[in-house]
Design a protein around this motif. Structure first.
Motif, PDB file in Angstrom:
ATOM      1  N   GLY B  18      18.967   8.845  29.663  1.00 41.64           N
ATOM      2  CA  GLY B  18      18.871   9.335  27.916  1.00 41.64           C
ATOM      3  C   GLY B  18      19.085  10.644  28.312  1.00 41.64           C
ATOM      4  N   CYS B  19      18.458  11.526  29.078  1.00 45.68           N
ATOM      5  CA  CYS B  19      18.952  13.119  29.223  1.00 45.68           C
ATOM      6  C   CYS B  19      20.307  13.201  29.040  1.00 45.68           C
ATOM      7  CB  CYS B  19      18.151  13.582  30.524  1.00 45.68           C
ATOM      8  SG  CYS B  19      16.467  13.737  30.278  1.00 45.68           S
ATOM      9  N   ILE B  20      21.064  12.391  30.364  1.00 47.54           N
ATOM     10  CA  ILE B  20      22.452  12.702  30.093  1.00 47.54           C
ATOM     11  C   ILE B  20      22.970  12.467  28.908  1.00 47.54           C
ATOM     12  CG2 ILE B  20      24.509  11.727  31.125  1.00 47.54           C
ATOM     13  CD1 ILE B  20      23.002  13.151  33.206  1.00 47.54           C
ATOM     14  N   TYR B  21      22.756  11.491  28.068  1.00 51.86           N
ATOM     15  CA  TYR B  21      23.275  11.476  26.866  1.00 51.86           C
ATOM     16  C   TYR B  21      22.977  12.614  25.834  1.00 51.86           C
ATOM     17  CZ  TYR B  21      23.467   6.131  27.985  1.00 51.86           C
ATOM     18  OH  TYR B  21      23.880   4.914  28.650  1.00 51.86           O
ATOM     19  N   GLY B  22      21.649  12.853  26.080  1.00 48.67           N
ATOM     20  CA  GLY B  22      21.267  14.129  25.147  1.00 48.67           C
ATOM     21  C   GLY B  22      21.897  15.268  25.547  1.00 48.67           C
ATOM     22  N   LEU B  23      22.412  15.465  26.866  1.00 46.88           N
ATOM     23  CA  LEU B  23      23.181  16.515  27.308  1.00 46.88           C
ATOM     24  C   LEU B  23      24.628  16.706  26.348  1.00 46.88           C
ATOM     25  CD1 LEU B  23      22.190  17.438  30.949  1.00 46.88           C
ATOM     26  CD2 LEU B  23      21.493  18.715  28.835  1.00 46.88           C
ATOM     27  N   ILE B  24      25.185  15.468  26.535  1.00 49.17           N
ATOM     28  CA  ILE B  24      26.642  15.439  25.962  1.00 49.17           C
ATOM     29  C   ILE B  24      26.337  15.424  24.424  1.00 49.17           C
ATOM     30  CG2 ILE B  24      28.349  13.955  25.848  1.00 49.17           C
ATOM     31  CD1 ILE B  24      28.157  14.917  28.296  1.00 49.17           C
ATOM     32  N   ALA B  25      25.339  15.009  23.903  1.00 49.77           N
ATOM     33  CA  ALA B  25      24.869  15.025  22.457  1.00 49.77           C
ATOM     34  C   ALA B  25      24.869  16.561  22.200  1.00 49.77           C
ATOM     35  CB  ALA B  25      23.710  14.093  21.970  1.00 49.77           C
ATOM     36  N   LEU B  26      24.141  17.300  22.983  1.00 51.22           N
ATOM     37  CA  LEU B  26      23.928  18.789  22.725  1.00 51.22           C
ATOM     38  C   LEU B  26      24.982  19.370  22.641  1.00 51.22           C
ATOM     39  CD1 LEU B  26      21.310  20.623  23.043  1.00 51.22           C
ATOM     40  CD2 LEU B  26      22.294  21.047  25.130  1.00 51.22           C
ATOM     41  N   GLY B  27      26.144  19.033  23.298  1.00 53.64           N
ATOM     42  CA  GLY B  27      27.415  19.706  23.391  1.00 53.64           C
ATOM     43  C   GLY B  27      28.078  19.337  21.942  1.00 53.64           C
ATOM     44  N   PHE B  28      27.964  18.120  21.454  1.00 55.26           N
ATOM     45  CA  PHE B  28      28.429  17.696  20.249  1.00 55.26           C
ATOM     46  C   PHE B  28      27.931  18.747  19.188  1.00 55.26           C
ATOM     47  CE2 PHE B  28      29.301  13.274  21.646  1.00 55.26           C
ATOM     48  CZ  PHE B  28      30.665  13.030  21.683  1.00 55.26           C
ATOM     49  N   VAL B  29      26.547  18.558  19.079  1.00 51.27           N
ATOM     50  CA  VAL B  29      25.809  19.352  17.884  1.00 51.27           C
ATOM     51  C   VAL B  29      26.061  20.924  18.189  1.00 51.27           C
ATOM     52  CG1 VAL B  29      23.463  19.907  17.218  1.00 51.27           C
ATOM     53  CG2 VAL B  29      23.864  17.674  17.804  1.00 51.27           C
ATOM     54  N   ASN B 144      17.149  10.361  39.566  1.00 51.60           N
ATOM     55  CA  ASN B 144      16.546  10.271  38.357  1.00 51.60           C
ATOM     56  C   ASN B 144      15.727  11.283  37.929  1.00 51.60           C
ATOM     57  OD1 ASN B 144      18.141   7.992  37.613  1.00 51.60           O
ATOM     58  ND2 ASN B 144      16.394   6.651  37.896  1.00 51.60           N
ATOM     59  N   LEU B 145      14.881  12.008  38.760  1.00 53.94           N
ATOM     60  CA  LEU B 145      13.745  12.860  38.391  1.00 53.94           C
ATOM     61  C   LEU B 145      14.503  14.140  38.210  1.00 53.94           C
ATOM     62  CD1 LEU B 145      10.783  12.985  38.224  1.00 53.94           C
ATOM     63  CD2 LEU B 145      10.726  13.924  40.550  1.00 53.94           C
ATOM     64  N   SER B 146      15.558  14.504  39.287  1.00 54.85           N
ATOM     65  CA  SER B 146      16.486  15.654  39.230  1.00 54.85           C
ATOM     66  C   SER B 146      17.020  15.638  37.772  1.00 54.85           C
ATOM     67  CB  SER B 146      17.284  15.777  40.174  1.00 54.85           C
ATOM     68  OG  SER B 146      18.588  15.122  39.919  1.00 54.85           O
ATOM     69  N   ILE B 147      17.379  14.577  37.058  1.00 56.81           N
ATOM     70  CA  ILE B 147      18.211  14.738  35.885  1.00 56.81           C
ATOM     71  C   ILE B 147      17.185  15.211  34.691  1.00 56.81           C
ATOM     72  CG2 ILE B 147      19.035  13.203  34.074  1.00 56.81           C
ATOM     73  CD1 ILE B 147      20.445  11.467  36.091  1.00 56.81           C
ATOM     74  N   ILE B 148      15.991  14.772  34.874  1.00 56.24           N
ATOM     75  CA  ILE B 148      14.960  14.905  33.911  1.00 56.24           C
ATOM     76  C   ILE B 148      14.577  16.370  33.947  1.00 56.24           C
ATOM     77  CG2 ILE B 148      12.566  14.411  32.973  1.00 56.24           C
ATOM     78  CD1 ILE B 148      13.201  11.382  33.996  1.00 56.24           C
ATOM     79  N   VAL B 149      14.465  16.863  35.329  1.00 52.81           N
ATOM     80  CA  VAL B 149      13.725  17.964  35.366  1.00 52.81           C
ATOM     81  C   VAL B 149      14.750  19.126  34.912  1.00 52.81           C
ATOM     82  CG1 VAL B 149      12.930  19.840  37.253  1.00 52.81           C
ATOM     83  CG2 VAL B 149      12.045  17.475  37.248  1.00 52.81           C
ATOM     84  N   GLY B 150      16.034  18.766  35.535  1.00 52.47           N
ATOM     85  CA  GLY B 150      17.274  19.805  35.406  1.00 52.47           C
ATOM     86  C   GLY B 150      17.471  19.824  33.595  1.00 52.47           C
ATOM     87  N   THR B 151      17.287  18.868  33.058  1.00 50.60           N
ATOM     88  CA  THR B 151      17.431  18.955  31.576  1.00 50.60           C
ATOM     89  C   THR B 151      16.400  19.662  30.780  1.00 50.60           C
ATOM     90  OG1 THR B 151      18.710  16.727  31.452  1.00 50.60           O
ATOM     91  CG2 THR B 151      17.700  17.378  29.397  1.00 50.60           C
ATOM     92  N   LEU B 152      15.212  19.636  31.450  1.00 55.63           N
ATOM     93  CA  LEU B 152      14.133  20.171  30.839  1.00 55.63           C
ATOM     94  C   LEU B 152      14.175  21.723  30.857  1.00 55.63           C
ATOM     95  CD1 LEU B 152      11.043  18.055  31.844  1.00 55.63           C
ATOM     96  CD2 LEU B 152      11.984  18.648  29.402  1.00 55.63           C
ATOM     97  N   LEU B 153      14.570  22.062  32.363  1.00 53.36           N
ATOM     98  CA  LEU B 153      15.101  23.455  32.448  1.00 53.36           C
ATOM     99  C   LEU B 153      16.012  24.089  31.629  1.00 53.36           C
ATOM    100  CD1 LEU B 153      14.746  23.571  36.342  1.00 53.36           C
ATOM    101  CD2 LEU B 153      13.037  24.874  34.730  1.00 53.36           C
ATOM    102  N   LEU B 154      16.892  23.238  31.567  1.00 50.42           N
ATOM    103  CA  LEU B 154      18.236  23.685  30.734  1.00 50.42           C
ATOM    104  C   LEU B 154      17.926  23.892  29.063  1.00 50.42           C
ATOM    105  CD1 LEU B 154      21.252  24.200  30.594  1.00 50.42           C
ATOM    106  CD2 LEU B 154      21.716  21.993  29.713  1.00 50.42           C
ATOM    107  N   CYS B 155      16.976  23.282  28.846  1.00 48.79           N
ATOM    108  CA  CYS B 155      16.394  23.209  27.601  1.00 48.79           C
ATOM    109  C   CYS B 155      15.653  24.285  27.309  1.00 48.79           C
ATOM    110  CB  CYS B 155      15.530  21.911  27.038  1.00 48.79           C
ATOM    111  SG  CYS B 155      16.415  20.408  26.682  1.00 48.79           S
TER     112      CYS B 155
END
Lengths: 257, 293
Positions: B18-29, B144-155
């Motif tokens: 979901g974080c991956i989907y969210g990151l792409i969605a973030l780009g859309f938005v 998987n953990l790196s995706i979640i942590v990376g997304t949080l940091l990016l946020c």
């Protein structure tokens, strides 16, 4: 008049095929308040938009301090010292009041000067200081107008373009805002080009006035002289002697030009 | 009965996807909020970013972190140029022109990537590949953990950037009122190109984070369809909304794959989207203040 701060020289501006301005010339001297009066659709806003570079004139020149700015993009015009307070205020609704003001100073790098100008704006409009951490979209119409004027002041303009600052405000608030506009003019030595439908207050505030009708200037004079003219009094100040206005309006209109 | 560990496992896997989907969605938005364009090539920019990282790390033998950072910078520059050279020209054209243009760009990117890198799946070694982390009995893949942590940091980084820096606030301002931003002397066109750069950089980061989980291949961008659903669920205009929408889609998808017969997993994103449109058409986090005209 070589001492003009702004000289608009017979500009003609079109919206697509429709000509909104049919050759207008006007001058603003340094430190002067000049007003442009006119009914809806006379082309007042178009004049300001042409000056600030949002619209390009088909013909004519716009000289600011001796430099032709007629076909410059708006962000460059602003950097030369012309700040535009657009009609309908156009604040950034989701930013706080303070952030809105800081955006007005976007092009400036002197943080000390920015801080002192912020202080100055809060001085003129204490309401903004009270609400500085609120989102601009939550302000009342009058407060948004104060914000729009202050935001333009933050750009340290030498010429302020004000488009209908009285729009949608209560008579009392209009009085307040115009007295502050006058103060800004004298205290900060900012020249102001003021476009207004509320002719009574505009003529009382400004030094010199132009009357615009369907894209042309039909009268230009000192505000005192303008206020004394019968036609101006009747059509723009709403004062008339007895008699049916509708018929007389047409007769009188012919006499112009 | 499932054990709790199993369920937690599914939640973590789902959240990562979901974080991956969210990151792409973030780009859309981001792009939509600024320019009112929908960039249907967003997923393909992720694919390009993944391939660039692959070239730098696997081909040129760069350190993972250096290569990833460089790939993000390169992809961001690509996004900037894409707007400055191509998309700026269609501003003011009907929405349909933008849709066709970005869809077409997607095709070009896929073909270009296929010619350059080939049509086989590729991957590169990351510090997270094939490792697990034991968190109090719960075994989680490091990828998987790196995706979640990376997304949080990016946020966190994006939040600080958009709210605390002058440029970030100016980006918000230009998105909210373009004309007024011009009057303030804000260089609106350059700001919009920079927003494209950020979107492309975020997409590249998504591609890099995703690479240990699923390989990089020419068609990996097709997951953008699910991201689009995520963006709409989040309210299409809200940055936290897009991420939460993405995580929601990811988790529901995991459970559907586990519980329901094969094939359902692929449609769950759209089912969630349909349900959301019926129950709450404005999305989870719609900004309800509207534009003043």
């Amino acid at each position: 008049m070589s001492e003009s701060l702004l000289r608009v020289d017979s500009i003609e501006t079109f919206y697509g095929p429709i000509q909104a301005i049919r050759g207008i010339s006007l001058d603003v001297a340094p430190g002067q308040i000049v007003t442009v009066l006119g009914a809806n659709g006379a082309g007042k806003t178009t004049v300001l938009r042409t000056i600030s570079g949002v619209l390009d004139p088909e013909r004519g020149r716009v000289m600011f301090e001796g430099k032709d700015i007629a076909r410059m993009p708006p962000d460059q015009v602003m950097q030369l010292g012309i700040c535009h307070v657009p009609e309908g205020r156009e604040t950034f609704p989701f930013l706080t009041v303070r952030e809105n003001l800081m955006m007005g100073a976007y092009t400036r790098r002197d943080s000390a000067g920015i801080a002192s100008d912020l202080e100055l704006c809060f001085n003129y409009f204490p309401r903004l200081q009270e609400r500085q951490h609120q989102r601009a979209g939550l302000l009342s119409g009058g407060e948004q107008q104060m914000l729009a004027i202050s935001r333009a002041l933050m750009g340290k303009p030498r010429l302020l373009l004000l488009d209908e600052p009285s729009l949608g405000l209560s008579p009392l608030l209009v009085q307040q805002i115009f007295s502050i506009i006058r103060r800004i003019n004298t205290e900060q030595k900012v020249a102001i080009l003021l476009v207004e439908q509320n002719a009574a207050i505009a003529l009382r505030t400004a030094d010199f006035g132009y009357v615009l009708e369907v894209g042309r200037i039909v009268a230009a004079d000192d505000c005192k002289t303008l206020m004394a003219r019968d036609d101006i009094r009747e059509f723009y100040l709403g004062q008339k002697e007895a008699g049916e206005r509708g018929v007389r309006r047409w007769k009188k209109k012919r006499m112009w030009n | 009965m499932e054990d709790a560990a199993r369920i937690l496992q599914l939640v973590v896997n789902g959240a990562a996807a979901g974080c991956i989907y969210g990151l792409i969605a973030l780009g859309f938005v981001l792009i939509y909020k600024a320019t009112e364009m929908v960039n249907f090539a967003q997923g393909d920019i992720m694919m390009l970013g993944g391939f660039v990282a692959f070239s730098l790390i696997a081909k040129f033998g760069m350190n993972y972190w250096v290569g990833a950072l460089l790939a993000i910078v390169i992809t961001a520059a690509f996004g900037y140029l894409l707007d400055a050279v191509v998309l700026r020209r269609v501003i003011g054209q009907p929405q349909f022109a933008v849709v066709m243009l970005t869809l077409g760009l997607g095709f070009i990117f896929r073909a270009g990537a296929g010619i350059t890198w080939g049509y086989d799946s590729v991957g590169f070694n990351t510090p997270f590949t094939n490792k697990t982390v034991n968190m109090g009995g719960l075994i989680v893949g490091a990828d998987n953990l790196s995706i979640i942590v990376g997304t949080l940091l990016l946020c966190v980084v994006l939040f600080i950037f958009f709210n605390k820096t002058r440029l970030g606030v100016a980006m918000q301002a230009a998105s909210q009122n373009q004309l007024a931003a011009y009057y303030m002397g804000i260089p609106v066109r350059r700001i919009f190109s920079l927003i494209w750069a950020i979107s492309a950089g975020v997409a590249c980061m998504a591609g890099i984070l995703l690479s240990p989980v699923s390989m990089i291949d020419v068609n990996m961008g097709s997951l953008a369809i699910k991201s689009f659903a995520a963006a709409v669920i989040g309210g299409f205009g809200s940055i936290p909304g897009s991420l939460i929408g993405g995580i929601l889609v990811g988790i529901v998808e995991q459970f559907a794959g586990y519980k329901l017969p094969a094939g359902f997993q692929e449609v769950t994103a759209n089912v969630v989207l349909l349900l959301m449109l019926i129950v709450r058409p404005q999305g989870l986090f719609a900004e309800r203040m509207g534009k003043r005209v």
